[in-house]
Design an enzyme around this catalytic site. Structure first.
Site, PDB file in Angstrom:
ATOM      1  CB  ALA A 153      -0.928  -0.009   1.211  1.00  0.00           C
ATOM      2  CE1 TYR A 154       5.417   5.245   3.423  1.00  0.00           C
ATOM      3  CE2 TYR A 154       7.037   4.088   2.093  1.00  0.00           C
ATOM      4  CZ  TYR A 154       6.691   5.156   2.895  1.00  0.00           C
ATOM      5  OH  TYR A 154       7.612   6.135   3.170  1.00  0.00           O
ATOM      6  CB  SER A 155       5.502   0.490  -2.631  1.00  0.00           C
ATOM      7  OG  SER A 155       4.578  -0.548  -2.890  1.00  0.00           O
ATOM      8  CB  ALA A 157       0.543   5.813  -1.337  1.00  0.00           C
ATOM      9  CE  LYS A 158       5.283   8.180   1.224  1.00  0.00           C
ATOM     10  NZ  LYS A 158       5.087   9.612   1.549  1.00  0.00           N
TER      11      LYS A 158
END
Length: 251
Positions: A153-155, A157-158
């Site tokens: 999820a983090y990757s 978004a980033k």
């Protein structure tokens, strides 16, 4: 050199109560700016303000409350005056394999790292367009460069941050509003410790990837951000800048 000075400028920094956001706030204040730090934990913000001094103020605000962002921006302009700089640094961490990540967990991370960033950038850019002046920094990640486990999820978004940046640069450059992105490497922050303190193999793998063999410090991101918002970079727009000690190019 005056070209790196932020005297007379006001900056809003989300996630400014700790970690990278706090490092950026410290650097900006040293360069002469007045800084408003934003976060959810009021006690942490209060402690940060005490350490940063009179040129720092704070407000407790949840950036994922998207409906409240337009009023928040209006209130900020009323209280702070002109907003010259916006730093989107609020963050959260979810360490889970993709197959175990639920839809709600995925969306929660996107709300913090992408949807709120768009809403804040959109609303503050409206203010900056009126003045024909402003600089916005988006905080991306090394996960936008390389595949990493347990951060789907983090990757996502980033990585999406970069598309957001490029599209808005194409629209806002004519109004002298610049948007750039920084990809911090592995920086010595509470979020890094949360991810690695109980995972020695992961920590060892990261350190082996960094040519210098050490983590960066929050101020390292602060100095990079200082360059990107100062007049020294007035012709720099739409840049994706890794600040990683060489990790992206390491073997």
């Amino acid at each position: 050199m005056n070209i790196f000075s932020l005297e007379g400028k006001n900056a809003v920094i989300t996630g400014g109560g700790s970690g990278i956001g706090l490092g950026i706030a410290k650097t900006f204040i040293e360069a002469g700016a007045k800084v408003l730090i934003i976060g959810r934990n009021e006690e942490k913000l209060r402690e940060a303000k005490l350490s940063l001094g009179d040129n720092c103020s704070y407000k407790s605000f949840d950036v994922t409350n998207l409906d409240a962002i337009p009023d928040f921006v209006t209130e900020t302009k009323s209280n702070l005056g002109n907003v010259d700089i916006l730093i989107n640094c609020a963050g959260t961490h979810l360490k889970k394999y993709a197959v175990d990540t639920t839809d709600s967990e995925f969306l929660q991370v996107l709300n913090v790292h992408l949807l709120s960033v768009f809403a804040l950038t959109r609303e503050f850019s409206k203010v900056m367009i009126k003045r024909q002046k402003g600089s916005i920094i988006l905080i991306s990640s090394m996960t936008a460069i390389m595949g990493m486990k347990q951060v789907v999820a983090y990757s996502t978004a980033k990585t999406a941050i970069l598309g957001l940046m490029r599209s808005m640069v194409a629209e806002l450059a004519v109004d002298n509003v610049r948007i750039n992105a920084i990809a911090p490497g592995w920086i010595d922050t509470p979020m890094l410790h949360k991810a690695t303190d109980n995972d020695l193999p992961r920590k060892t793998k990261i350190l082996n990837r960094i040519p210098s063999g050490k983590f960066g410090m929050p101020e390292d991101i602060g100095y990079a951000a200082l360059y990107l918002v100062a007049d020294a970079s007035k012709y720099v727009n739409g840049v994706f800048l890794p600040v990683d000690g060489g990790a992206a190019g390491g073997f």
